[in-house]
Design an enzyme around this catalytic site. Structure first.
Site, mmCIF file in Angstrom:
data_model
loop_
_atom_site.group_PDB
_atom_site.id
_atom_site.type_symbol
_atom_site.label_atom_id
_atom_site.label_comp_id
_atom_site.label_asym_id
_atom_site.label_seq_id
_atom_site.Cartn_x
_atom_site.Cartn_y
_atom_site.Cartn_z
ATOM 1 N N SER A 149 3.687 -2.104 10.286
ATOM 2 C CA SER A 149 5.144 -2.000 10.244
ATOM 3 C C SER A 149 5.870 -3.517 9.994
ATOM 4 O O SER A 149 6.831 -4.044 10.663
ATOM 5 C CB SER A 149 5.680 -1.789 11.713
ATOM 6 O OG SER A 149 5.093 -0.337 12.113
ATOM 7 N N GLU A 199 -6.520 4.696 8.252
ATOM 8 C CA GLU A 199 -6.325 6.090 7.831
ATOM 9 C C GLU A 199 -7.620 6.928 7.338
ATOM 10 O O GLU A 199 -7.799 8.035 7.516
ATOM 11 C CB GLU A 199 -4.961 6.284 7.162
ATOM 12 C CG GLU A 199 -3.893 6.146 7.852
ATOM 13 C CD GLU A 199 -2.712 5.562 7.137
ATOM 14 O OE1 GLU A 199 -2.610 5.716 5.808
ATOM 15 O OE2 GLU A 199 -1.644 4.974 7.657
ATOM 16 N N ASN A 207 0.729 -1.198 0.030
ATOM 17 C CA ASN A 207 0.194 0.007 0.047
ATOM 18 C C ASN A 207 0.807 1.270 0.020
ATOM 19 O O ASN A 207 1.531 1.432 1.169
ATOM 20 C CB ASN A 207 -1.024 -0.170 1.218
ATOM 21 C CG ASN A 207 -1.660 1.128 1.476
ATOM 22 O OD1 ASN A 207 -1.584 2.052 0.623
ATOM 23 N ND2 ASN A 207 -2.240 1.371 2.626
ATOM 24 N N TRP A 208 0.848 1.687 -1.160
ATOM 25 C CA TRP A 208 1.863 3.143 -1.230
ATOM 26 C C TRP A 208 1.344 4.499 -0.579
ATOM 27 O O TRP A 208 2.075 5.338 -0.546
ATOM 28 C CB TRP A 208 2.164 3.330 -2.861
ATOM 29 C CG TRP A 208 3.250 2.549 -3.285
ATOM 30 C CD1 TRP A 208 3.733 1.110 -2.713
ATOM 31 C CD2 TRP A 208 3.783 2.536 -4.705
ATOM 32 N NE1 TRP A 208 4.647 0.543 -3.460
ATOM 33 C CE2 TRP A 208 4.507 1.254 -4.729
ATOM 34 C CE3 TRP A 208 3.473 3.113 -5.870
ATOM 35 C CZ2 TRP A 208 5.575 0.976 -5.980
ATOM 36 C CZ3 TRP A 208 4.302 2.862 -7.011
ATOM 37 C CH2 TRP A 208 5.168 1.799 -6.968
ATOM 38 N N LYS A 209 0.093 4.380 -0.144
ATOM 39 C CA LYS A 209 -0.587 5.509 0.327
ATOM 40 C C LYS A 209 -0.232 6.796 -0.457
ATOM 41 O O LYS A 209 -0.402 6.366 -1.807
ATOM 42 C CB LYS A 209 0.109 5.774 1.842
ATOM 43 C CG LYS A 209 -0.029 4.288 2.663
ATOM 44 C CD LYS A 209 0.236 4.653 4.084
ATOM 45 C CE LYS A 209 0.091 3.210 4.900
ATOM 46 N NZ LYS A 209 0.384 3.273 6.314
ATOM 47 N N HIS A 230 -9.453 0.936 5.583
ATOM 48 C CA HIS A 230 -8.256 1.501 6.110
ATOM 49 C C HIS A 230 -8.301 2.529 7.320
ATOM 50 O O HIS A 230 -9.149 3.502 7.235
ATOM 51 C CB HIS A 230 -7.188 2.052 5.049
ATOM 52 C CG HIS A 230 -5.935 2.042 5.540
ATOM 53 N ND1 HIS A 230 -5.284 3.115 6.534
ATOM 54 C CD2 HIS A 230 -4.837 1.047 5.443
ATOM 55 C CE1 HIS A 230 -3.997 2.603 6.520
ATOM 56 N NE2 HIS A 230 -3.575 1.377 6.039
ATOM 57 N N GLY A 236 2.953 -0.815 4.260
ATOM 58 C CA GLY A 236 3.095 0.361 3.600
ATOM 59 C C GLY A 236 4.475 0.588 3.505
ATOM 60 O O GLY A 236 5.200 0.459 2.346
ATOM 61 N N GLY A 237 4.974 1.157 4.388
ATOM 62 C CA GLY A 237 6.470 1.614 4.273
ATOM 63 C C GLY A 237 7.571 1.054 3.679
ATOM 64 O O GLY A 237 8.197 1.295 2.671
ATOM 65 N N GLU A 284 -5.252 -4.923 10.863
ATOM 66 C CA GLU A 284 -3.907 -4.037 11.339
ATOM 67 C C GLU A 284 -3.940 -3.264 12.349
ATOM 68 O O GLU A 284 -4.864 -2.419 12.592
ATOM 69 C CB GLU A 284 -4.010 -2.929 9.974
ATOM 70 C CG GLU A 284 -3.798 -3.472 8.453
ATOM 71 C CD GLU A 284 -2.975 -2.600 7.647
ATOM 72 O OE1 GLU A 284 -2.018 -2.662 7.084
ATOM 73 O OE2 GLU A 284 -4.128 -1.420 7.119
ATOM 74 N N GLY A 298 3.015 2.205 10.738
ATOM 75 C CA GLY A 298 3.820 3.262 10.469
ATOM 76 C C GLY A 298 4.597 3.757 11.823
ATOM 77 O O GLY A 298 4.991 4.997 11.766
HETATM 78 P P1 PGA Z 1 3.362 0.199 7.595
HETATM 79 O O1 PGA Z 1 1.557 0.442 7.086
HETATM 80 O O2 PGA Z 1 3.544 -0.818 6.818
HETATM 81 O O3 PGA Z 1 3.922 1.424 7.013
HETATM 82 O O4 PGA Z 1 2.849 0.326 9.172
HETATM 83 C C1 PGA Z 1 0.627 -0.446 6.810
HETATM 84 C C2 PGA Z 1 -0.755 -0.010 6.426
HETATM 85 O O5 PGA Z 1 -1.097 1.023 6.663
HETATM 86 O O6 PGA Z 1 -1.338 -0.919 5.394
#
Ligand code: PGA
Length: 249
Positions: free
Chosen positions: A207, A99, A12-14, A97, A228-229, A166, A172
């Site tokens: 993470s 966010e 997930n590149w956000k 998600h 994500g990251g 999650e 993050g």
């Molecule tokens: P992260 O994000 O791997 O950067 O913690 C995961 C996500 O939000 O799907």
């Protein structure tokens, strides 16, 4: 989930990624590096979907989007329909998600509309669920997850679906849940899905990185990762795929 279950490594590149660097990312991916039991997918921002669709397909990577609107077309300025996503070659769409729940204010009613619109258009949603730290500390994790999964109560069990657990406090932050917490919570999520008439993959997210991926993916009930990251660099994403390849459950 009849038959063998493929382990999904979904990136997930956000809100990250411009065209030139993203094409370079795809160029750096190995050619079809994943064994049969591993599936690769990336969710870049909307602006990159068309451009990355064919190059990613050439590398054996499925395309997904990070959200969608629930109407199929018309006067909805700034919105993207599920058909538009299909048109770019998307297979997946991330919904629910944290966010979007916490920053944009998306709740269960809206998420259910988006789920239904996605299915009507042939997309496979990745439905994200997860508790906040205060909820975990108050012993309310299962209650929160049950409530978030209740959107599926009215949904037929044959719909293409992936769920991602999650914990919000692990996204993050560099903090991951322990393998005990992950195993225990995934068992609860699978049981709750079963109670609601669904049998689908449950990914872990929060993470996940090349150093911890193998231990997490080896946990019972973990059918992949939403990352994500650590999915933003090609070598790091490939290392996650290699970690998944090394786990054969
Ligand atoms: P992260 O994000 O791997 O950067 O913690 C995961 C996500 O939000 O799907």
């Amino acid at each position: 989930m009849s038959g063998s279950v493929r382990c999904l490594i979904a990136g997930n590149w956000k809100m990250n990624g411009l065209l030139a660097e993203s094409l370079e990312f795809v160029r750096q991916l190995a050619d079809n590096p994943a064994p049969e039991h591993v599936e690769m997918a990336l969710m870049p921002p909307y602006t990159l979907l068309y451009s990355l669709s064919a190059p990613l397909a050439d590398k054996g990577v499925r395309l997904g989007a990070q959200s969608v609107f629930y109407e199929h077309g018309g006067a909805f300025t700034g919105s993207i329909s599920p058909e538009m996503l299909r048109d770019t070659g998307c297979h997946y769409v991330i919904l629910g998600h944290s966010e979007r729940r916490d920053i944009i204010g998306e709740g269960s009613e809206l998420i259910l509309k988006k789920l239904n619109a996605s299915w009507e258009s042939g997309l496979e949603p990745i439905l994200c669920i997860g508790e906040h730290l205060d909820e975990r500390e108050a012993g309310r994790t299962n209650e929160v997850l049950k409530d978030q999964l209740s959107v599926l109560a009215s949904v037929p069990g044959d719909r293409a679906l992936t769920v991602a657990y999650e914990p919000v406090w692990a996204i993050g932050t560099g903090k991951t849940a322990t393998t005990e917490q992950i195993t225990e919570t995934h068992a609860f999520v699978h049981a709750e899905l079963k109670r609601l008439g669904h049998d689908c993959r449950v990914l872990y997210g929060g993470s996940v990185n090349p150093a911890n991926a193998r231990d997490i993916l080896a946990c019972d009930g973990v059918n992949g990762a939403l990352v994500g990251g650590a999915s933003l660099k090609a070598d790091s994403y490939m290392a996650l795929v290699e970690a998944a390849a090394s786990v054969n459950k």
